[in-house]
Design a protein around this motif. Sequence first.
Motif, PDB file in Angstrom:
ATOM      1  N   UNK A 171      61.969 102.743  43.729  1.00 43.09           N
ATOM      2  CA  UNK A 171      61.784 102.668  42.037  1.00 43.09           C
ATOM      3  C   UNK A 171      62.936 102.065  41.472  1.00 43.09           C
ATOM      4  N   UNK A 172      64.166 102.768  41.965  1.00 44.34           N
ATOM      5  CA  UNK A 172      65.554 102.399  41.641  1.00 44.34           C
ATOM      6  C   UNK A 172      65.885 100.941  41.893  1.00 44.34           C
ATOM      7  N   UNK A 173      65.467 100.484  43.106  1.00 42.29           N
ATOM      8  CA  UNK A 173      65.662  99.213  43.367  1.00 42.29           C
ATOM      9  C   UNK A 173      65.073  98.300  42.714  1.00 42.29           C
ATOM     10  N   UNK A 174      63.790  98.363  42.228  1.00 42.64           N
ATOM     11  CA  UNK A 174      62.876  97.793  41.338  1.00 42.64           C
ATOM     12  C   UNK A 174      63.374  97.775  39.936  1.00 42.64           C
ATOM     13  N   UNK A 175      64.496  98.206  39.667  1.00 47.48           N
ATOM     14  CA  UNK A 175      64.993  98.300  38.310  1.00 47.48           C
ATOM     15  C   UNK A 175      64.283  99.261  37.249  1.00 47.48           C
ATOM     16  N   UNK A 176      63.642 100.333  37.739  1.00 45.20           N
ATOM     17  CA  UNK A 176      63.079 101.092  36.843  1.00 45.20           C
ATOM     18  C   UNK A 176      63.688 102.148  36.731  1.00 45.20           C
ATOM     19  N   UNK A 177      63.850 102.447  35.002  1.00 50.40           N
ATOM     20  CA  UNK A 177      64.870 103.590  34.729  1.00 50.40           C
ATOM     21  C   UNK A 177      64.497 104.913  35.238  1.00 50.40           C
ATOM     22  N   UNK A 178      65.741 105.695  35.279  1.00 50.34           N
ATOM     23  CA  UNK A 178      65.289 107.317  35.535  1.00 50.34           C
ATOM     24  C   UNK A 178      64.441 108.022  34.658  1.00 50.34           C
TER      25      UNK A 178
ATOM     26  N   UNK B  77      69.418 105.274  30.548  1.00 53.58           N
ATOM     27  CA  UNK B  77      68.381 105.249  29.153  1.00 53.58           C
ATOM     28  C   UNK B  77      68.788 104.321  28.036  1.00 53.58           C
ATOM     29  N   UNK B  78      67.907 103.494  27.616  1.00 52.81           N
ATOM     30  CA  UNK B  78      68.147 102.734  26.249  1.00 52.81           C
ATOM     31  C   UNK B  78      68.549 103.388  25.264  1.00 52.81           C
TER      32      UNK B  78
ATOM     33  N   UNK C 268      68.718  87.054  16.767  1.00 55.14           N
ATOM     34  CA  UNK C 268      70.146  87.557  17.006  1.00 55.14           C
ATOM     35  C   UNK C 268      70.237  88.692  17.468  1.00 55.14           C
ATOM     36  N   UNK C 269      69.322  89.780  17.698  1.00 53.26           N
ATOM     37  CA  UNK C 269      69.462  91.296  17.950  1.00 53.26           C
ATOM     38  C   UNK C 269      69.715  91.332  19.579  1.00 53.26           C
ATOM     39  N   UNK C 270      70.314  92.424  19.900  1.00 50.05           N
ATOM     40  CA  UNK C 270      70.788  92.732  21.296  1.00 50.05           C
ATOM     41  C   UNK C 270      69.702  92.346  22.374  1.00 50.05           C
ATOM     42  N   UNK C 271      70.285  91.848  23.283  1.00 46.58           N
ATOM     43  CA  UNK C 271      69.377  91.274  24.205  1.00 46.58           C
ATOM     44  C   UNK C 271      69.361  92.177  25.830  1.00 46.58           C
ATOM     45  N   UNK C 272      70.591  92.738  25.805  1.00 44.57           N
ATOM     46  CA  UNK C 272      70.763  93.558  27.114  1.00 44.57           C
ATOM     47  C   UNK C 272      69.867  94.749  27.054  1.00 44.57           C
TER      48      UNK C 272
ATOM     49  N   UNK D 274      67.519  99.736  22.947  1.00 47.36           N
ATOM     50  CA  UNK D 274      65.878  99.512  23.021  1.00 47.36           C
ATOM     51  C   UNK D 274      65.688  98.553  22.065  1.00 47.36           C
ATOM     52  N   UNK D 275      64.789  97.592  22.535  1.00 48.09           N
ATOM     53  CA  UNK D 275      64.691  96.441  21.847  1.00 48.09           C
ATOM     54  C   UNK D 275      62.835  96.599  21.194  1.00 48.09           C
ATOM     55  N   UNK D 276      62.255  97.524  21.242  1.00 49.98           N
ATOM     56  CA  UNK D 276      61.186  97.921  20.798  1.00 49.98           C
ATOM     57  C   UNK D 276      60.985  98.271  19.440  1.00 49.98           C
TER      58      UNK D 276
END
Length: 370
Positions: free
Chosen positions: A116-123, A167-168, A295-299, A303-305
């Motif tokens: 899961x971590x390798x797939x980029x899934x958050x903790x 965590x975002x 122009x809001x954060x993309x990283x 949290x972008x939701x």
Amino acid sequence: MSKTISGLQYDRKTKQWSIDKRIKNHGRIRQRLKATSTEEAETEFYRIIADLQVSNQRTQDGIMTFNEAATRYVNESTKRSLDRDIVTINLAKGFIGSLTLSQIHMGTLQALIESRRKDGIRSATVKRDLAVIRRILTLAARSWRNNDGHAYLSCPPLLEMPDWEDSAIPYPLDWQEQQRLFEALPSHLAAMALFAVNTGLREQGVCWLRWDWEVKIPGLDTSIFITPGRKRTYSDGVWPGEKNKEDQMVVLNRVAKSVIDAQRGKHDEYVFPYSGKRITRIHNTGWKNAWKKAGLPKSGEYNRGPHNLKHTFGRRLRNAGVPLETRKVLLHHTNGDITIHYSPAEVSELIEAVERIVDQKPSQILRRVG
């Protein structure tokens, strides 16, 4: 075949083999086979019967695999988020499905966690996956019993929840950022977002908002909405209810009220329809494109939701000097002594609080750089 095997059948019309047989301690099994020849059919028949007998013996001995435990959990569970649990279960089966419950521990779960971590899934998501597994193991140890009355597991293992500090971070909007975002949104999403940022209602609450949830307040020339805390079934789906299973009151300041008034007559049931149907989510392609255009954060750090709208609402209440207890009510945070039964005078007090965030008072939001 050189001899007839009880329970093994061949349909000459369909040219298919099948099993129709009663197995001791299991019951009747009816199943089509993949075999294309007599030899393959016999081999598949005996393998299926042997697997069932082994499984039944394990059950008799109080032994259960994760696959078997997960199947029972899905069949017996009534929780609202069961569909999400099934996603976890299907994922876990590839790593621990064939293991007996006593073989499941942090060591045997490590491959799942690392994958899961390798797939980029958050903790936080991995924690949720492990919580589902832990729940199944706990039921096997404390609730489920075999035919002899014994638990399937003597004691559930201690599962250590990962924390990769990934965590975002919530991103409450300032007034200029809100204006840029809302102008970039499609009109139907902009109306929903404007309502959410003035009420603190979460995304699904806005999507599901129904006219029959509206309650007129005598003497105040306004109305509120009460979202049901419990699950309810409607013609187009099931409202899952609120997280805390309590009814939630949504009060309207003049901006939110103007949004509601503009939506009247667009749909018989839903406040925010699109093409005659309920919108299932705000966080769609239209939102994502508008977020970038504004122009809001993309990283992934932030949290972008749409949940940022709730954070924006809460921050503005605090900046406006609204007391903590009132903010808890408006943000639908349960503290054990909040009731949905408010008097008109109390509703008036809550409306006065949300009116404080209508005027765009300058307030600087300090953010970490880099």
